[in-house]
Write a protein that holds these residues in place. Sequence first.
Motif, mmCIF file in Angstrom:
data_model
loop_
_atom_site.group_PDB
_atom_site.id
_atom_site.type_symbol
_atom_site.label_atom_id
_atom_site.label_comp_id
_atom_site.label_asym_id
_atom_site.label_seq_id
_atom_site.Cartn_x
_atom_site.Cartn_y
_atom_site.Cartn_z
ATOM 1 N N ASP A 88 0.917 -1.094 -0.212
ATOM 2 C CA ASP A 88 0.062 -0.064 0.063
ATOM 3 C C ASP A 88 0.801 1.349 0.109
ATOM 4 O O ASP A 88 0.374 2.380 0.235
ATOM 5 C CB ASP A 88 -0.878 0.173 1.384
ATOM 6 C CG ASP A 88 -0.228 -0.037 2.485
ATOM 7 O OD1 ASP A 88 0.981 -0.369 2.673
ATOM 8 O OD2 ASP A 88 -0.785 0.113 3.657
ATOM 9 N N ASP A 89 2.038 1.090 -0.234
ATOM 10 C CA ASP A 89 3.253 2.120 -0.391
ATOM 11 C C ASP A 89 3.484 2.350 -1.862
ATOM 12 O O ASP A 89 3.232 1.666 -2.610
ATOM 13 C CB ASP A 89 4.252 2.065 0.612
ATOM 14 C CG ASP A 89 3.627 1.946 1.981
ATOM 15 O OD1 ASP A 89 2.709 2.554 2.262
ATOM 16 O OD2 ASP A 89 4.397 1.298 2.805
ATOM 17 N N THR A 90 4.393 3.549 -2.072
ATOM 18 C CA THR A 90 4.838 3.491 -3.542
ATOM 19 C C THR A 90 6.339 4.214 -3.213
ATOM 20 O O THR A 90 6.843 4.620 -2.090
ATOM 21 C CB THR A 90 4.132 4.788 -4.319
ATOM 22 O OG1 THR A 90 4.164 6.236 -3.448
ATOM 23 C CG2 THR A 90 2.591 4.351 -4.258
ATOM 24 N N LEU A 91 6.969 4.142 -4.311
ATOM 25 C CA LEU A 91 8.262 4.789 -4.725
ATOM 26 C C LEU A 91 8.273 5.926 -5.587
ATOM 27 O O LEU A 91 7.841 5.956 -6.583
ATOM 28 C CB LEU A 91 9.059 3.728 -5.036
ATOM 29 C CG LEU A 91 9.505 2.290 -4.341
ATOM 30 C CD1 LEU A 91 10.380 1.472 -5.037
ATOM 31 C CD2 LEU A 91 10.164 2.768 -3.000
ATOM 32 N N VAL A 92 9.129 7.126 -5.407
ATOM 33 C CA VAL A 92 9.201 8.270 -6.250
ATOM 34 C C VAL A 92 10.155 7.653 -7.383
ATOM 35 O O VAL A 92 10.830 7.024 -7.352
ATOM 36 C CB VAL A 92 9.906 9.202 -5.458
ATOM 37 C CG1 VAL A 92 10.234 10.528 -6.452
ATOM 38 C CG2 VAL A 92 8.911 9.929 -4.317
ATOM 39 N N SER A 93 9.747 8.236 -8.566
ATOM 40 C CA SER A 93 10.308 7.612 -9.875
ATOM 41 C C SER A 93 11.669 7.549 -9.783
ATOM 42 O O SER A 93 12.182 6.622 -10.877
ATOM 43 C CB SER A 93 9.799 8.387 -10.996
ATOM 44 O OG SER A 93 10.143 9.557 -11.071
ATOM 45 N N ASP A 94 12.507 8.314 -9.352
ATOM 46 C CA ASP A 94 13.973 8.287 -9.264
ATOM 47 C C ASP A 94 14.606 7.561 -8.253
ATOM 48 O O ASP A 94 15.867 7.690 -8.062
ATOM 49 C CB ASP A 94 14.521 9.740 -9.556
ATOM 50 C CG ASP A 94 14.272 10.651 -8.334
ATOM 51 O OD1 ASP A 94 13.613 10.064 -7.329
ATOM 52 O OD2 ASP A 94 14.984 11.703 -8.200
ATOM 53 N N THR A 95 13.959 6.883 -7.477
ATOM 54 C CA THR A 95 14.432 6.262 -6.312
ATOM 55 C C THR A 95 15.565 5.236 -6.530
ATOM 56 O O THR A 95 16.644 5.253 -5.849
ATOM 57 C CB THR A 95 13.207 5.773 -5.300
ATOM 58 O OG1 THR A 95 12.394 6.704 -4.894
ATOM 59 C CG2 THR A 95 13.915 4.954 -4.255
ATOM 60 N N ILE A 96 15.365 4.305 -7.447
ATOM 61 C CA ILE A 96 16.193 3.394 -7.715
ATOM 62 C C ILE A 96 17.325 3.901 -8.619
ATOM 63 O O ILE A 96 18.676 3.467 -8.150
ATOM 64 C CB ILE A 96 15.564 2.280 -8.552
ATOM 65 C CG1 ILE A 96 14.640 1.286 -7.464
ATOM 66 C CG2 ILE A 96 16.644 1.037 -9.024
ATOM 67 C CD1 ILE A 96 13.795 0.402 -8.303
ATOM 68 N N SER A 97 17.259 4.735 -9.524
ATOM 69 C CA SER A 97 18.346 5.153 -10.324
ATOM 70 C C SER A 97 19.248 6.270 -9.715
ATOM 71 O O SER A 97 20.547 5.963 -9.737
ATOM 72 C CB SER A 97 17.904 6.033 -11.519
ATOM 73 O OG SER A 97 16.981 7.089 -10.998
ATOM 74 N N GLY A 98 18.720 7.191 -8.581
ATOM 75 C CA GLY A 98 19.674 7.824 -7.915
ATOM 76 C C GLY A 98 20.475 6.879 -6.675
ATOM 77 O O GLY A 98 21.724 7.292 -6.631
#
Length: 321
Positions: free
Chosen positions: A95-105
């Motif tokens: 039920d949570d999310t990741l901001v789009s640049d989380t993995i790349s950064g």
Amino acid sequence: MQQTINPKVSVIIPAYNCDKYIASTITSCIEQDYNNIEIIVVNDGSTDETESIVTAFLSDSRVRLINQENKGVSAARNLGIESATGDYLTFLDSDDTLVSDTISGNVKVLTAFPDIDWLYFPIQRIDQNGNAVDEISPDLLPSFKYDKIDRITAADAFVRMSRRLLPTCVCGGIYRREFFDKRFKDGRFEDTIMVMELLGKHKDVILSPYGSYVYYDRSGSFINSEWDAGKWVSYINVLLATMQTKVELFPAQKDEVEKEKTRLYYTLRYLKAKKSEDVGFSLPLKHFITTAGKVRPSFTGWSRYIIKTIVYKCRQFVIQR
């Protein structure tokens, strides 16, 4: 240690009856601006539409669905770990999310520190109205922000966790798969116990300011649930695991840890007396004695326990009259 170019990241999502949220969770992974990922959803025997919603995402080759009978979040995460093929693991609740640049950064940070096996990135807490929450509250996971890339020791991480300056959960972290050789134990607060075991490896941790894990307050979540006897038993396991890690990281504090055990013993005795009408509340004290063994006697602790119990009983007598 040889550094993999463009390492693969496995996102492990345990899912149980989360058909209201799981689509947003998976979408936040698909929309990452880093492509070399696998999204492993472990459906833990859901009885709602979770499975069918996840199935609709399987056209994306990066999404995998694994079904198991209901065994709990620990078993689901463990199955995800066993099934992962990535160089790194990260955990995302359904039920949570990741901001789009989380993995790349954060892959860039890990690439710059090839000897680091464990990285924490920011956590943003969102309340029921969709507003960001930054203050620390007694029971809820607060927001965590890191201003710069910072390399710290396991001992420093432990101290920061004790001050609520670092999370004591596995979410909001990325881990080298070979480093993550532990498995989650059954029961609640399971990820805090895991964090304590990882700290016991005495490995440095990197704090990264990039990306964000978005954690949503949910009224029905375990962290918001009532403190029944079972929750106390799980909490005792966390406290004992924390004490053990504290001794491993700070051997000179062994005597202080023994005092902490004694204080916990008398706290649980008081809890049993306070909840005497519920026979189930004898379980936390029994569990503590069985798990922790003998504790040092304390005249001060005993006296406080007696006084608190008497005061409580007197108040209850007045109220009932």
